[in-house]
Write a protein that holds these residues in place. Structure first.
Motif, short mmCIF file in Angstrom:
data_model
loop_
_atom_site.label_atom_id
_atom_site.label_comp_id
_atom_site.label_asym_id
_atom_site.label_seq_id
_atom_site.Cartn_x
_atom_site.Cartn_y
_atom_site.Cartn_z
N SER A 46 0.82 -1.20 0.00
CA SER A 46 0.00 0.00 0.00
C SER A 46 0.86 1.26 0.00
O SER A 46 0.50 2.28 -0.60
N GLU A 47 2.02 1.20 0.65
CA GLU A 47 2.95 2.32 0.62
C GLU A 47 3.44 2.58 -0.80
O GLU A 47 3.48 3.74 -1.26
N THR A 48 3.78 1.53 -1.51
CA THR A 48 4.24 1.67 -2.90
C THR A 48 3.15 2.26 -3.78
O THR A 48 3.40 3.12 -4.63
N LEU A 49 1.91 1.83 -3.55
CA LEU A 49 0.78 2.33 -4.33
C LEU A 49 0.55 3.81 -4.04
O LEU A 49 0.30 4.61 -4.96
N LEU A 50 0.62 4.21 -2.79
CA LEU A 50 0.45 5.63 -2.43
C LEU A 50 1.56 6.48 -3.03
O LEU A 50 1.31 7.60 -3.50
N GLN A 51 2.76 5.97 -3.05
CA GLN A 51 3.86 6.71 -3.65
C GLN A 51 3.63 6.90 -5.15
O GLN A 51 3.92 7.96 -5.72
N ALA A 52 3.09 5.87 -5.80
CA ALA A 52 2.77 5.99 -7.22
C ALA A 52 1.68 7.03 -7.45
O ALA A 52 1.73 7.80 -8.42
N ALA A 53 0.70 7.07 -6.56
CA ALA A 53 -0.38 8.06 -6.66
C ALA A 53 0.17 9.47 -6.47
O ALA A 53 -0.22 10.41 -7.19
N GLU A 54 1.07 9.64 -5.52
CA GLU A 54 1.68 10.95 -5.30
C GLU A 54 2.48 11.40 -6.52
O GLU A 54 2.42 12.57 -6.93
N ALA A 55 3.21 10.47 -7.11
CA ALA A 55 3.99 10.79 -8.31
C ALA A 55 3.08 11.16 -9.47
O ALA A 55 3.37 12.09 -10.25
N SER A 56 1.95 10.44 -9.61
CA SER A 56 1.02 10.75 -10.70
C SER A 56 0.41 12.14 -10.53
O SER A 56 0.14 12.84 -11.51
N THR A 57 0.20 12.55 -9.28
CA THR A 57 -0.34 13.88 -9.02
C THR A 57 0.66 14.95 -9.42
O THR A 57 0.29 15.96 -10.05
N ARG A 58 1.91 14.77 -9.05
CA ARG A 58 2.93 15.75 -9.44
C ARG A 58 3.01 15.89 -10.95
O ARG A 58 3.17 17.00 -11.48
N LYS A 59 2.87 14.76 -11.66
CA LYS A 59 2.91 14.81 -13.12
C LYS A 59 1.69 15.52 -13.67
O LYS A 59 1.79 16.36 -14.57
N ALA A 60 0.50 15.21 -13.13
CA ALA A 60 -0.74 15.82 -13.62
C ALA A 60 -0.77 17.32 -13.36
O ALA A 60 -1.37 18.09 -14.13
#
Length: 246
Positions: A46-60
């Motif tokens: 779940s930590e890895t998934l949240l980190q991916a979500a945070e990265a996707s937000t920075r990109k968006a």
């Protein structure tokens, strides 16, 4: 444990008030009822998934304001239609996106998953303990007398929605105010939740394909939270007569 037939019967009784579709004929919702979840704290997955979500937000958000994202802009306009002020009352997706640059909350693996899926697919997504429900979920325009069990200043209180406000509710009152703004205590996910309801809200320009992809992603990740997970799904959209009149 509820069997898949019982889960589907629960969803089949859910409904959306035509008055809500009159506000936004493009509104569509996917409901997921899930049983057999094994509760647990946040884990590395779940930590890895949240980190991916945070990265996707920075990109968006690269060079853009949160409110300029297409689905956020659509929900801001929808809120205005029933009198809410989106600058003060932010839908659940916008609230998460504004936190993602610093860090999304880490709660438990169930909540972490649905928060991450919400951000990754840019869709308001609510999660509730299904055992807290009395009767079927429905999305209506409030009379203004329905009880809403919440917390203000650290103290439990019962509030009431404004007349005409769009709310999710059941037989005992409001479960979520202002469409997808704030969930009540009675049906909130708990550390021991094993049966849950997830609500995925969409407006144009989100396509049906994107909505279904978000639901598929969430269902697939939830399926890994126990050996006996069972899921039922239902999509609710405006009837053609309302859509054509838009």
């Amino acid at each position: 444990m509820r069997d898949p037939g019982t889960l589907q019967e629960f969803l089949d009784r859910a409904w959306v008030d035509p008055a809500v579709f009159s506000l936004r004929p493009d509104y569509c919702v996917v409901l997921l009822a899930v049983d057999g979840l094994v509760p647990g704290p946040s884990v590395q997955a779940s930590e890895t998934l949240l980190q991916a979500a945070e990265a996707s937000t920075r990109k968006a958000l690269d060079g853009r304001a949160v409110e300029d994202l297409p689905h956020i802009a659509a929900w801001r306009e929808a809120y205005k239609l029933f009198g809410a002020k989106p600058q003060r009352t932010r839908n659940s997706l916008e609230a998460l996106l504004r936190r993602a640059d610093a860090n999304l909350p880490r709660v438990n693996r169930l909540t972490d998953i649905y928060n991450a899926v919400s951000v990754l697919h840019q869709i308001p997504l609510g999660g509730e303990d299904l055992t807290g429900y009395t009767g079927a979920p429905r999305l209506v325009r409030a009379a203004g007398t329905e009880p809403f069990d919440t917390v203000t200043g650290g103290v439990g209180v019962v509030e009431h929605p404004e007349s005409g406000e769009v709310v999710w509710c059941d037989d005992d009152g409001v479960t979520c105010r202002r469409w997808n703004w704030r969930q009540g205590r009675r049906t909130q996910l708990r550390e021991d939740t094993t049966t849950a309801l997830f609500i995925l809200d969409s407006l144009q320009p989100m396509s049906d394909e994107a909505l279904n992809a978000a639901a598929d992603d969430l269902a697939g990740r939830l399926d890994r939270l126990g050996p006996d997970v069972r899921t039922a799904r239902r999509r609710i959209a405006a009837p053609p007569s309302i859509q054509e009149g838009n």
